[in-house]
Design a protein around this motif. Structure first.
Motif, PDB file in Angstrom:
ATOM      1  N   VAL A  15     -13.671 -10.202  34.368  1.00 30.99           N
ATOM      2  CA  VAL A  15     -12.415 -10.263  35.102  1.00 30.99           C
ATOM      3  C   VAL A  15     -11.376  -9.398  34.399  1.00 30.99           C
ATOM      4  N   ASP A  16     -10.635  -8.616  35.180  1.00 29.46           N
ATOM      5  CA  ASP A  16      -9.572  -7.770  34.636  1.00 29.46           C
ATOM      6  C   ASP A  16      -8.315  -8.625  34.466  1.00 29.46           C
ATOM      7  N   VAL A  17      -7.879  -8.820  33.221  1.00 32.18           N
ATOM      8  CA  VAL A  17      -6.692  -9.631  32.951  1.00 32.18           C
ATOM      9  C   VAL A  17      -5.508  -8.770  32.511  1.00 32.18           C
ATOM     10  N   LYS A  20      -2.124  -9.844  33.894  1.00 33.31           N
ATOM     11  CA  LYS A  20      -1.762 -11.262  33.803  1.00 33.31           C
ATOM     12  C   LYS A  20      -0.693 -11.458  32.737  1.00 33.31           C
ATOM     13  N   GLN A  21       0.103 -12.491  32.937  1.00 29.06           N
ATOM     14  CA  GLN A  21       1.151 -12.836  31.982  1.00 29.06           C
ATOM     15  C   GLN A  21       0.563 -13.536  30.761  1.00 29.06           C
ATOM     16  N   VAL A  22       1.136 -13.260  29.605  1.00 27.36           N
ATOM     17  CA  VAL A  22       0.774 -13.991  28.391  1.00 27.36           C
ATOM     18  C   VAL A  22       1.456 -15.355  28.460  1.00 27.36           C
ATOM     19  N   THR A  23       0.669 -16.418  28.346  1.00 29.50           N
ATOM     20  CA  THR A  23       1.208 -17.772  28.335  1.00 29.50           C
ATOM     21  C   THR A  23       0.531 -18.570  27.228  1.00 29.50           C
ATOM     22  N   GLN A  24       1.166 -19.683  26.889  1.00 32.80           N
ATOM     23  CA  GLN A  24       0.558 -20.615  25.936  1.00 32.80           C
ATOM     24  C   GLN A  24      -0.589 -21.306  26.652  1.00 32.80           C
ATOM     25  N   ARG A  25      -1.745 -21.320  26.017  1.00 35.01           N
ATOM     26  CA  ARG A  25      -2.918 -21.926  26.636  1.00 35.01           C
ATOM     27  C   ARG A  25      -3.615 -22.817  25.620  1.00 35.01           C
ATOM     28  N   GLY A 106      -2.023 -16.056  25.326  1.00 33.90           N
ATOM     29  CA  GLY A 106      -2.848 -14.985  25.847  1.00 33.90           C
ATOM     30  C   GLY A 106      -2.868 -14.923  27.349  1.00 33.90           C
ATOM     31  N   LYS A 107      -3.742 -14.050  27.852  1.00 35.92           N
ATOM     32  CA  LYS A 107      -3.851 -13.776  29.280  1.00 35.92           C
ATOM     33  C   LYS A 107      -5.007 -14.505  29.946  1.00 35.92           C
TER      34      LYS A 107
END
Length: 164
Positions: A15-17, A20-25, A106-107
């Protein structure tokens, strides 16, 4: 529902990320290893001839989380910022409960890393104890919770239960 790891031709792809926004995961997973009371007692007594089974399993789980992209096709390599592996003996049930936590900014999510950590920690317990008992059972490997990203928050239903 669309499977994200398949392209328009039905072929597997990463998957191409990029956009995508960097968020806390974060993600939490668990597994159980059921064994004979004597096997668990041997581990808890510290008399196992291979050494500290839980410490070795904890380190193996952490290492596995960091290597998930090398083990699971199409997983992105991630810069994990936290990996925890907790191992709790449950003598009343003749088992060990393994809980993991993986975090990053991360993304893409860290569910596979948490699951890989739990599974490798369980496999390490099995490996270290197989000379004593070969019929141990690894069960209920599952995602317990995940936070962050487009799909939001997931938490295992409280009535999902534990192994009998």
């Amino acid at each position: 529902m669309k499977l994200t790891h398949l392209n328009q031709s039905g072929e597997a792809h990463m998957v191409d990320v990029t956009d995508k926004q960097v968020t806390q995961r974060e993600a939490r997973a668990e597994a159980f290893v059921t064994m004979a009371p004597a096997t668990l007692a041997l581990i808890l007594s510290g008399q196992h001839h291979k050494g500290d089974v839980f410490a070795t399993a904890r380190i193996a789980g952490i290492m596995a989380a960091k290597k998930t992209a090398d083990l699971i096709p199409l997983c992105h390599p991630l810069a994990l910022t936290r990996v925890e592996v907790e191992i709790e003996p449950q003598p009343a049930h003749n088992r060990v409960h393994i809980r993991t936590l993986c975090k990053l900014s991360g993304k893409t999510g860290v569910e596979m890393e948490a699951l890989t950590a739990a599974s490798v920690a369980a496999l390490t317990i099995y490996d270290m104890c197989k000379a004593v008992q070969k019929d141990m059972v690894i069960e209920q490997l599952r995602l317990v919770e995940k936070r962050g990203g487009k799909s939001g928050h997931f938490q295992l239903a409280p009535d999902a239960g534990e192994p009998a």
